[in-house]
Scaffold this motif. Sequence first.
Motif, mmCIF file in Angstrom:
data_model
loop_
_atom_site.group_PDB
_atom_site.id
_atom_site.type_symbol
_atom_site.label_atom_id
_atom_site.label_comp_id
_atom_site.label_asym_id
_atom_site.label_seq_id
_atom_site.Cartn_x
_atom_site.Cartn_y
_atom_site.Cartn_z
ATOM 1 N N THR A 68 48.883 45.933 -18.092
ATOM 2 C CA THR A 68 49.432 46.522 -16.880
ATOM 3 C C THR A 68 50.696 47.305 -17.216
ATOM 4 N N ILE A 69 50.712 48.576 -16.835
ATOM 5 C CA ILE A 69 51.892 49.416 -17.053
ATOM 6 C C ILE A 69 52.696 49.480 -15.758
ATOM 7 N N SER A 70 54.012 49.482 -15.893
ATOM 8 C CA SER A 70 54.879 49.622 -14.732
ATOM 9 C C SER A 70 56.134 50.377 -15.140
ATOM 10 N N ARG A 71 56.848 50.882 -14.146
ATOM 11 C CA ARG A 71 58.052 51.669 -14.408
ATOM 12 C C ARG A 71 59.164 51.270 -13.459
ATOM 13 N N ASP A 72 60.394 51.407 -13.962
ATOM 14 C CA ASP A 72 61.590 51.323 -13.118
ATOM 15 C C ASP A 72 62.259 52.683 -13.268
ATOM 16 N N ASN A 73 61.997 53.584 -12.332
ATOM 17 C CA ASN A 73 62.487 54.953 -12.454
ATOM 18 C C ASN A 73 64.024 55.013 -12.438
ATOM 19 N N ALA A 74 64.646 54.114 -11.718
ATOM 20 C CA ALA A 74 66.112 54.115 -11.650
ATOM 21 C C ALA A 74 66.723 53.778 -13.005
ATOM 22 N N LYS A 75 65.977 53.030 -13.825
ATOM 23 C CA LYS A 75 66.471 52.622 -15.140
ATOM 24 C C LYS A 75 65.820 53.406 -16.271
ATOM 25 N N ASN A 76 64.984 54.394 -15.931
ATOM 26 C CA ASN A 76 64.272 55.180 -16.960
ATOM 27 C C ASN A 76 63.564 54.264 -17.948
ATOM 28 N N THR A 77 62.904 53.266 -17.429
ATOM 29 C CA THR A 77 62.275 52.241 -18.258
ATOM 30 C C THR A 77 60.801 52.098 -17.892
ATOM 31 N N VAL A 78 59.985 51.920 -18.918
ATOM 32 C CA VAL A 78 58.569 51.650 -18.721
ATOM 33 C C VAL A 78 58.228 50.345 -19.436
ATOM 34 N N TYR A 79 57.323 49.591 -18.836
ATOM 35 C CA TYR A 79 56.907 48.304 -19.376
ATOM 36 C C TYR A 79 55.399 48.298 -19.622
ATOM 37 N N LEU A 80 54.981 47.452 -20.528
ATOM 38 C CA LEU A 80 53.555 47.227 -20.741
ATOM 39 C C LEU A 80 53.346 45.717 -20.847
ATOM 40 N N GLN A 81 52.758 45.137 -19.812
ATOM 41 C CA GLN A 81 52.402 43.723 -19.826
ATOM 42 C C GLN A 81 51.018 43.592 -20.439
ATOM 43 N N MET A 82 50.942 42.863 -21.532
ATOM 44 C CA MET A 82 49.690 42.716 -22.264
ATOM 45 C C MET A 82 49.242 41.263 -22.198
ATOM 46 N N ASP A 83 48.138 41.021 -21.549
ATOM 47 C CA ASP A 83 47.574 39.682 -21.405
ATOM 48 C C ASP A 83 46.222 39.609 -22.105
ATOM 49 N N SER A 84 45.771 38.380 -22.340
ATOM 50 C CA SER A 84 44.470 38.161 -22.987
ATOM 51 C C SER A 84 44.345 39.000 -24.260
ATOM 52 N N LEU A 85 45.360 38.951 -25.074
ATOM 53 C CA LEU A 85 45.386 39.785 -26.275
ATOM 54 C C LEU A 85 44.303 39.383 -27.260
ATOM 55 N N LYS A 86 43.790 40.397 -27.946
ATOM 56 C CA LYS A 86 42.724 40.221 -28.922
ATOM 57 C C LYS A 86 43.214 40.715 -30.286
ATOM 58 N N PRO A 87 42.604 40.234 -31.358
ATOM 59 C CA PRO A 87 43.007 40.722 -32.691
ATOM 60 C C PRO A 87 42.922 42.242 -32.812
ATOM 61 N N GLU A 88 41.961 42.841 -32.133
ATOM 62 C CA GLU A 88 41.820 44.301 -32.205
ATOM 63 C C GLU A 88 42.934 45.050 -31.468
ATOM 64 N N ASP A 89 43.803 44.340 -30.771
ATOM 65 C CA ASP A 89 44.975 44.974 -30.158
ATOM 66 C C ASP A 89 46.119 45.126 -31.160
ATOM 67 N N THR A 90 45.954 44.563 -32.345
ATOM 68 C CA THR A 90 46.990 44.661 -33.368
ATOM 69 C C THR A 90 47.230 46.118 -33.743
ATOM 70 N N ALA A 91 48.473 46.547 -33.652
ATOM 71 C CA ALA A 91 48.831 47.937 -33.922
ATOM 72 C C ALA A 91 50.336 48.105 -33.767
ATOM 73 N N VAL A 92 50.821 49.267 -34.165
ATOM 74 C CA VAL A 92 52.171 49.676 -33.805
ATOM 75 C C VAL A 92 52.075 50.397 -32.466
ATOM 76 N N TYR A 93 52.858 49.956 -31.528
ATOM 77 C CA TYR A 93 52.845 50.522 -30.180
ATOM 78 C C TYR A 93 54.040 51.471 -30.016
ATOM 79 N N TYR A 94 53.737 52.671 -29.538
ATOM 80 C CA TYR A 94 54.755 53.708 -29.370
ATOM 81 C C TYR A 94 54.897 54.062 -27.897
#
Length: 123
Positions: A68-94
């Motif tokens: 789930t992606i979300s943003r706080d525009n007042a703080k110029n911040t973006v979040y990524l909530q990652m649940d039920s993670l799998k080995p294939e999600d392994t990576a560098v996230y940019y």
Amino acid sequence: QVQLVESGGGLVQPGGSLRLSCVASGSIKRINDMGWYRQAPGKERESVASMTDGGSTNYADSVKGRFTISRDNAKNTVYLQMDSLKPEDTAVYYCNAAGWTGTAFSASSFRSWGQGTQVTVSS
């Protein structure tokens, strides 16, 4: 110039959760789009999720229902909530952001990348 700084990566077991954060700083007038990409070893960088300043979202098929992606525009911040993670999600996230910088009398477009944060899903 706009700088993006990510945080929140780490090692997690399959089925676990992580929350990534990305803060943008600089002479920002407006950020239109913010999103997350990832790159696994030996693979090309791919889009994971994105969100407009109006709240529209887009997800890669591989993460729909889990991330789930979300943003706080007042703080110029973006979040990524990652649940039920799998080995294939392994990576560098940019983190990626695009919008406008400048002053009250001028503006120029920008697109910036963060330095990346490692996410490893392994037992």
